[in-house]
Design an enzyme around this catalytic site. Sequence first.
Site, short mmCIF file in Angstrom:
data_model
loop_
_atom_site.label_atom_id
_atom_site.label_comp_id
_atom_site.label_asym_id
_atom_site.label_seq_id
_atom_site.Cartn_x
_atom_site.Cartn_y
_atom_site.Cartn_z
N ASP A 127 0.85 -1.21 0.00
CA ASP A 127 0.00 0.00 0.00
C ASP A 127 0.88 1.25 0.00
O ASP A 127 0.57 2.23 -0.69
CB ASP A 127 -0.91 -0.01 1.24
CG ASP A 127 -1.67 -1.32 1.35
OD1 ASP A 127 -2.52 -1.58 0.50
OD2 ASP A 127 -1.38 -2.10 2.28
N HIS A 166 -4.53 -3.64 6.10
CA HIS A 166 -4.36 -3.88 4.65
C HIS A 166 -5.72 -4.24 4.08
O HIS A 166 -6.04 -5.40 3.82
CB HIS A 166 -3.34 -5.00 4.42
CG HIS A 166 -3.18 -5.35 2.97
ND1 HIS A 166 -2.74 -4.45 2.03
CD2 HIS A 166 -3.42 -6.50 2.30
CE1 HIS A 166 -2.72 -5.03 0.84
NE2 HIS A 166 -3.13 -6.27 0.98
P1 NAD Z 1 -1.48 -18.47 -4.95
O1 NAD Z 1 -2.79 -19.18 -4.91
O2 NAD Z 1 -0.81 -18.24 -6.27
O3 NAD Z 1 -0.43 -19.21 -4.03
C1 NAD Z 1 -0.74 -19.58 -2.73
C2 NAD Z 1 0.05 -20.82 -2.44
O4 NAD Z 1 -0.14 -21.12 -1.08
C3 NAD Z 1 -0.42 -22.03 -3.25
O5 NAD Z 1 0.70 -22.66 -3.87
C4 NAD Z 1 -1.07 -22.90 -2.20
O6 NAD Z 1 -0.95 -24.30 -2.50
C5 NAD Z 1 -0.25 -22.51 -0.97
N1 NAD Z 1 -0.86 -22.89 0.30
C6 NAD Z 1 -2.18 -23.01 0.62
N2 NAD Z 1 -2.31 -23.45 1.87
C7 NAD Z 1 -1.06 -23.57 2.38
C8 NAD Z 1 -0.55 -24.01 3.63
N3 NAD Z 1 -1.34 -24.39 4.63
N4 NAD Z 1 0.79 -24.03 3.79
C9 NAD Z 1 1.62 -23.67 2.80
N5 NAD Z 1 1.20 -23.29 1.58
C10 NAD Z 1 -0.13 -23.23 1.38
O7 NAD Z 1 -1.70 -17.09 -4.18
P2 NAD Z 1 -0.78 -15.79 -4.18
O8 NAD Z 1 -1.21 -14.91 -5.28
O9 NAD Z 1 0.66 -16.19 -4.08
O10 NAD Z 1 -1.28 -15.07 -2.84
C11 NAD Z 1 -1.03 -15.65 -1.58
C12 NAD Z 1 -1.71 -14.84 -0.48
O11 NAD Z 1 -1.11 -13.53 -0.40
C13 NAD Z 1 -3.20 -14.58 -0.71
O12 NAD Z 1 -3.89 -14.71 0.52
C14 NAD Z 1 -3.25 -13.15 -1.20
O13 NAD Z 1 -4.50 -12.54 -0.96
C15 NAD Z 1 -2.16 -12.54 -0.33
N6 NAD Z 1 -1.61 -11.26 -0.79
C16 NAD Z 1 -1.33 -10.34 0.18
C17 NAD Z 1 -0.76 -9.13 -0.17
C18 NAD Z 1 -0.43 -8.10 0.88
O14 NAD Z 1 -0.04 -6.97 0.51
N7 NAD Z 1 -0.55 -8.36 2.16
C19 NAD Z 1 -0.48 -8.86 -1.51
C20 NAD Z 1 -0.78 -9.82 -2.47
C21 NAD Z 1 -1.35 -11.04 -2.09
C1 LMR Z 2 -3.35 -6.65 -2.88
O1 LMR Z 2 -3.52 -5.63 -2.21
O2 LMR Z 2 -3.03 -6.61 -4.09
C2 LMR Z 2 -3.50 -7.99 -2.22
O3 LMR Z 2 -3.91 -7.85 -0.90
C3 LMR Z 2 -4.41 -8.90 -2.98
C4 LMR Z 2 -5.85 -8.49 -2.86
O4 LMR Z 2 -6.68 -9.35 -2.55
O5 LMR Z 2 -6.16 -7.33 -3.12
#
Ligand code: NAD
Ligand code: LMR
Length: 307
Positions: free
Chosen positions: A161, A189
């Site tokens: 952010d 967030h």
């Molecule tokens: P993705 O689906 O591409 O990858 C997630 C991975 O986590 C998958 O490979 C899945 O098998 C694995 N997984 C699921 N359960 C698990 C467990 N118990 N232990 C270990 N691995 C496990 O998703 P992504 O795009 O990489 O996003 C991951 C997370 O990050 C999501 O919750 C997304 O919303 C979050 N995210 C947060 C921010 C932030 O700024 N805080 C930014 C982007 C994404």
């Molecule tokens: C983001 O801000 O891009 C991540 O938290 C993914 C989402 O769900 O928006």
Amino acid sequence: MAEPLRICITGGAGQIAYSLLYSICKGDVFGSNQPLTLLLLDIQPMMAVFGRCSDGTAGLCLFLCYKVDIVSTADPKIAFKNIDVAILVGAMPRKEGMERKDLLKANAKIFVEQGKALNEVAKKTVKVLVVGNPANTNCMVAQLNAPSIPATNFTCLTRLDMNRAKAQIASRLGTRVEQVKNVIIWGNHSSTQYPDVNHGVVDLGNGPVSIREAVKDDNWLNGDFVKTVQKRGAAIIAARKLSSAMSAAKAICDHMRDWWFGTPEGEIVSMGVVSDGSYGLPQGIVYSYPLTIGPNHKWEIKQDLDH
Ligand code: NAD
Ligand code: LMR
């Protein structure tokens, strides 16, 4: 030779990890002369993905970094054993139309289990960054399940952010993101966060001036700017049909590098941390505050800012 740092990345087979590994192996976070042991945790069905990718990842690591060993596993107790850093990405991402809090039912249990495993087998000095959404709540869940690790070692990612807010300002002023400093993200967030430019500065070539003075448009700063940052994640999902990955990986690197090496003199960064009651917030909740970080990975909440 320095001892290898043990770094665990969960969701190691997911899309954020795919962008993240490159920068970590390249030394962007812990330095290019720092040997690493990367422990990649994912669920059992994804182990085949690791099998297919491991040659490539190992080759990449050897090419880019001083020395990186890679372990992939579906067992949190192996992944977290004696680790120095945990980057907890593995969790379900949201789809179009969802708020991040809608993920709580699916994702909170992951952070219960992982908090317990960290408590049992990680170093007590482990630095934990929670990325999986809803990041603040999941961070609090993990922290409450790891009572033997100091609460100050748990953080969640709001750097994405902060980077988005800086990018909006830079684009509005036709300058580079690096010239924009000290924008703050307060809160969660989520779409309730407050991106705050009131202490921020920008250098357009003649030294730092306040962002409000440079932008000269309070209506935009108080309106569309705030809404754009608050809703940026949803806009990316609408455009990509997938949530952010490369920008999230970049933000993770920025967060961890500043935590590891400290913030530059005069700069503040935002991270979700366990509240000590600062700014009248309830103690114990995970809230994004402005921080400075000194040597030895010690962060402090910047106090007494008007807000
Ligand atoms: P993705 O689906 O591409 O990858 C997630 C991975 O986590 C998958 O490979 C899945 O098998 C694995 N997984 C699921 N359960 C698990 C467990 N118990 N232990 C270990 N691995 C496990 O998703 P992504 O795009 O990489 O996003 C991951 C997370 O990050 C999501 O919750 C997304 O919303 C979050 N995210 C947060 C921010 C932030 O700024 N805080 C930014 C982007 C994404
Ligand atoms: C983001 O801000 O891009 C991540 O938290 C993914 C989402 O769900 O928006």
